[in-house]
Design a protein around this motif. Structure first.
Motif, PDB file in Angstrom:
ATOM      1  N   PHE A 113      -8.606 -29.663 -12.423  1.00 23.30           N
ATOM      2  CA  PHE A 113      -7.626 -30.258 -13.337  1.00 23.30           C
ATOM      3  C   PHE A 113      -6.210 -29.835 -12.946  1.00 23.30           C
ATOM      4  O   PHE A 113      -5.262 -30.016 -13.707  1.00 23.30           O
ATOM      5  N   ALA A 114      -6.072 -29.197 -11.784  1.00 24.10           N
ATOM      6  CA  ALA A 114      -4.789 -28.615 -11.369  1.00 24.10           C
ATOM      7  C   ALA A 114      -3.897 -29.648 -10.673  1.00 24.10           C
ATOM      8  O   ALA A 114      -4.387 -30.686 -10.227  1.00 24.10           O
ATOM      9  N   PHE A 115      -2.613 -29.333 -10.551  1.00 26.28           N
ATOM     10  CA  PHE A 115      -1.631 -30.191  -9.852  1.00 26.28           C
ATOM     11  C   PHE A 115      -1.956 -31.660 -10.180  1.00 26.28           C
ATOM     12  O   PHE A 115      -2.114 -32.024 -11.329  1.00 26.28           O
ATOM     13  N   PHE A 116      -2.033 -32.535  -9.122  1.00 25.04           N
ATOM     14  CA  PHE A 116      -2.778 -33.781  -9.212  1.00 25.04           C
ATOM     15  C   PHE A 116      -3.872 -33.630  -8.164  1.00 25.04           C
ATOM     16  O   PHE A 116      -3.700 -32.891  -7.196  1.00 25.04           O
ATOM     17  N   GLY A 269       5.921 -41.420 -13.559  1.00 28.89           N
ATOM     18  CA  GLY A 269       4.895 -40.383 -13.658  1.00 28.89           C
ATOM     19  C   GLY A 269       5.343 -39.103 -12.965  1.00 28.89           C
ATOM     20  O   GLY A 269       4.854 -38.784 -11.871  1.00 28.89           O
ATOM     21  N   THR A 270       6.238 -38.353 -13.606  1.00 30.89           N
ATOM     22  CA  THR A 270       6.739 -37.122 -12.971  1.00 30.89           C
ATOM     23  C   THR A 270       5.613 -36.096 -12.835  1.00 30.89           C
ATOM     24  O   THR A 270       4.620 -36.143 -13.566  1.00 30.89           O
ATOM     25  N   THR A 271       5.813 -35.164 -11.923  1.00 28.47           N
ATOM     26  CA  THR A 271       4.747 -34.212 -11.624  1.00 28.47           C
ATOM     27  C   THR A 271       4.454 -33.294 -12.813  1.00 28.47           C
ATOM     28  O   THR A 271       3.291 -33.034 -13.129  1.00 28.47           O
ATOM     29  N   ALA A 272       5.496 -32.843 -13.493  1.00 29.47           N
ATOM     30  CA  ALA A 272       5.255 -31.871 -14.573  1.00 29.47           C
ATOM     31  C   ALA A 272       4.552 -32.520 -15.758  1.00 29.47           C
ATOM     32  O   ALA A 272       3.596 -31.964 -16.300  1.00 29.47           O
ATOM     33  N   THR A 273       5.009 -33.731 -16.163  1.00 31.00           N
ATOM     34  CA  THR A 273       4.484 -34.291 -17.434  1.00 31.00           C
ATOM     35  C   THR A 273       4.146 -35.783 -17.370  1.00 31.00           C
ATOM     36  O   THR A 273       3.843 -36.382 -18.391  1.00 31.00           O
ATOM     37  N   THR A 274       4.217 -36.423 -16.214  1.00 30.05           N
ATOM     38  CA  THR A 274       4.078 -37.887 -16.043  1.00 30.05           C
ATOM     39  C   THR A 274       5.060 -38.688 -16.915  1.00 30.05           C
ATOM     40  O   THR A 274       4.713 -39.736 -17.461  1.00 30.05           O
ATOM     41  N   LEU A 460      -6.797 -25.205 -13.686  1.00 28.81           N
ATOM     42  CA  LEU A 460      -5.621 -25.983 -14.091  1.00 28.81           C
ATOM     43  C   LEU A 460      -4.365 -25.223 -13.701  1.00 28.81           C
ATOM     44  O   LEU A 460      -4.413 -24.030 -13.406  1.00 28.81           O
ATOM     45  N   THR A 461      -3.245 -25.927 -13.699  1.00 32.89           N
ATOM     46  CA  THR A 461      -1.987 -25.264 -13.366  1.00 32.89           C
ATOM     47  C   THR A 461      -1.035 -25.355 -14.561  1.00 32.89           C
ATOM     48  O   THR A 461      -1.211 -26.189 -15.447  1.00 32.89           O
ATOM     49  N   THR A 462      -0.051 -24.483 -14.534  1.00 32.76           N
ATOM     50  CA  THR A 462       0.942 -24.494 -15.612  1.00 32.76           C
ATOM     51  C   THR A 462       2.286 -24.944 -15.045  1.00 32.76           C
ATOM     52  O   THR A 462       2.478 -25.001 -13.832  1.00 32.76           O
ATOM     53  N   SER A 463       3.183 -25.296 -15.934  1.00 27.82           N
ATOM     54  CA  SER A 463       4.554 -25.558 -15.516  1.00 27.82           C
ATOM     55  C   SER A 463       5.476 -25.056 -16.627  1.00 27.82           C
ATOM     56  O   SER A 463       5.003 -24.604 -17.677  1.00 27.82           O
TER      57      SER A 463
END
Ligand code: PLP
Length: 499
Positions: A113-116, A269-274, A460-463
């Motif tokens: 579920f990390a990054f994309f 669809g930005t990387t952090a939050t789409t 998963l990853t955080t931002s």
């Protein structure tokens, strides 16, 4: 000429020749250096290697998603120097289990579920295998007609599947090409924009470029590499989309200071939050100002195969270029970013250099596309083969169904978060990325992520935005099923209580 000389189980150097272990344990000595496997050996090793990959794919859900290796531990398992003498292929292949698998981050895991994601699939892998076997170099039509023309057709198919403007097809003034990654695609757009400005008489040391504070770091990096001296990260609104009014003000300020607004990149669809930037408003401003407008839809662009998402890219007919990565959400094996331009003339003008050794009749006839003029590299892989395999093996309807299922599971996860008094959503979830945080703050949020990742089965990853941490759950890995999302939620639910 090959001569079988003695029974043997392992390869050895032979003076004046190259040796290989052949069938039934015989040592085959090549009278002349001949460096490839025999077709018979390749077939045997190849079947075994396909079995090995199939076994890996079968067990990947049981492997920890993240490698347990410490830095340097893999290097320590490897010899310091390359071998002088041949080794048994069995020994080489055995090191996949001994050295490679323990060092893997398992991107193919359904608990990814990390990054994309970076997708994988049977037909994608087999397309890659066929491409490797064929050893094509598609830099020009003449060096591989099929590499060029299959890619033309795949890029045209994708125009229709994603609802992109019809003039981006090969028969129109525009066209599409498979770049390695979205970073490469946007970089080409930046270079072409800069060259177009230079040819128009601009002083390129005064060129300014714009994107939002939420654009992928690849955009700012590409702009630096392309030599833009003035890079503006435009403010975003409450849902992290670029503010068109802030862009307009920044462009006005730069014009007044004697700069040349040259390039703008919006993100669908930005990387952090789409988050989705206002493509139409930015496109209109770009036209008025004579700026090149690139739309980066690396992840979310895949959703456009479903018509109900296309409103997110309203205004695309004003864009100069666009990119989407099928390996991020369609079951196509990495790599390959689909890059389109509305008009290919300025790109070819900027990137075409014709040394005498590349001249050929087909190119000079003007009837063919030479993709070497569409990207930075000269050589190019036969990437369209795996896309062709994937589209035909699944069919568009199955890909749509999967994207819809992923977004439905994401909506379900978001609803659970919203109902949970300990958690809160950090941003809207227009696609299949769910961003949320622990209400107790950054420390609680970060330790929740660490606990999930320690489980081994999910990753998963955080931002962070404005100093506030959040978890990103990207539901898009080709192997992920609803049960894996439910397993993740159970873990979050149990762990959040303990925080
Ligand atoms: N653009 C967006 C919106 C992304 O999310 C990413 C990566 O996640 C990139 C660009 C960079 O992608 P690539 O690795 O294909 O260069």
């Amino acid at each position: 000429m090959m001569v079988a000389v003695l029974p043997m189980t392992s390869g050895k150097a032979v003076p004046g020749g190259v040796c290989r272990v052949g069938g039934a344990g015989t040592l085959i000595v090549m009278a002349e250096p001949f460096l490839d496997m025999t077709p018979e050996e390749f077939r045997r090793r190849g079947y075994a290697m396909v079995d090995w990959v199939a076994d890996y794919l079968e067990k990947v859900d049981d492997l920890p998603v993240q490698s347990g290796m410490a830095p340097g531990q893999i290097r320590d398992l490897l010899p310091d120097q390359a071998p002088e003498n041949p080794e048994d292929f069995e020994a080489i292949a055995a090191d996949l289990d001994r050295i490679v698998v323990p060092g893997l981050t398992n991107w193919t895991s359904p608990g990814w579920f990390a990054f994309f994601p970076s997708s994988n699939s049977g037909p994608g892998i087999l397309g890659e295998l066929a491409a490797a076997g064929l050893g094509q170099q598609g830099m020009m039509w003449a060096t591989s007609p099929v590499c060029t023309e299959l890619e033309n057709v795949m890029m045209d198919w994708m125009v229709d599947l994603l609802g992109l403007p019809a003039w981006w097809k090969t028969a129109g003034p525009g066209g599409g090409v498979m770049q390695q990654t979205a970073s490469d695609a946007s970089h080409v757009a930046m270079v072409v924009a800069r060259e177009r400005a230079r040819r128009g008489g601009a002083d390129i040391s005064r060129c300014a470029a714009y994107t939002s504070t939420q654009a992928n770091s690849a955009i700012e990096k590409g702009l630096r590499v392309a030599g833009y001296g003035f890079i503006r990260l435009v403010e975003v609104d409450g849902v992290y989309a670029m503010r068109a009014d802030a862009l307009s003000e920044a462009v006005g300020r730069d014009r007044a200071a004697g700069l040349v607004p040259t390039f703008v990149c919006t993100t669908v669809g930005t990387t952090a939050t789409t988050a989705v930037d206002p493509v139409r408003a930015v496109g209109e401003l770009a036209k008025e100002e004579g700026m090149w407008h690139h739309v980066d839809a690396a992840f979310a662009g895949n959703a456009m195969i479903c018509e109900e998402y296309r409103h997110h890219q309203d205004g695309l007919e004003l864009a100069d270029s666009y990119s989407v990565n099928p390996y991020k959400w369609m079951p196509m094996t990495f790599d390959g970013s689909l890059f389109y331009v509305a008009d290919r003339a300025p790109m070819i003008q900027a990137l075409s250099i014709l040394p005498p050794f590349l001249r050929n009749e087909a190119s000079e006839s003007g009837r063919v596309i030479d993709y070497r003029d569409w990207h930075v590299a000269l050589g190019r892989r036969f990437r369209s083969l795996k896309l062709w395999f994937v589209l035909r093996y699944y069919g568009a309807e199955a890909i749509r169904a999967r994207i819809r299922a992923n977004t439905a599971w994401a909506a379900d996860l978001a609803a659970r978060v919203e109902e949970d008094p300990r958690l809160e959503m950090a941003a809207p979830a227009p696609f299949s990325l769910v961003c949320f945080r622990h209400r107790a703050g950054n420390e609680a949020t970060d330790s929740l992520a660490a606990a999930v990742n320690r489980s081994g089965h999910s990753y998963l990853t955080t931002s962070r935005i404005d100093g506030r941490s959040f978890l990103r759950v990207a539901i898009a890995q080709a192997n992920t099923r609803k049960e894996h999302v439910d397993r993740l939620w159970r873990l979050i639910d149990e762990t959040a209580q303990a925080v």
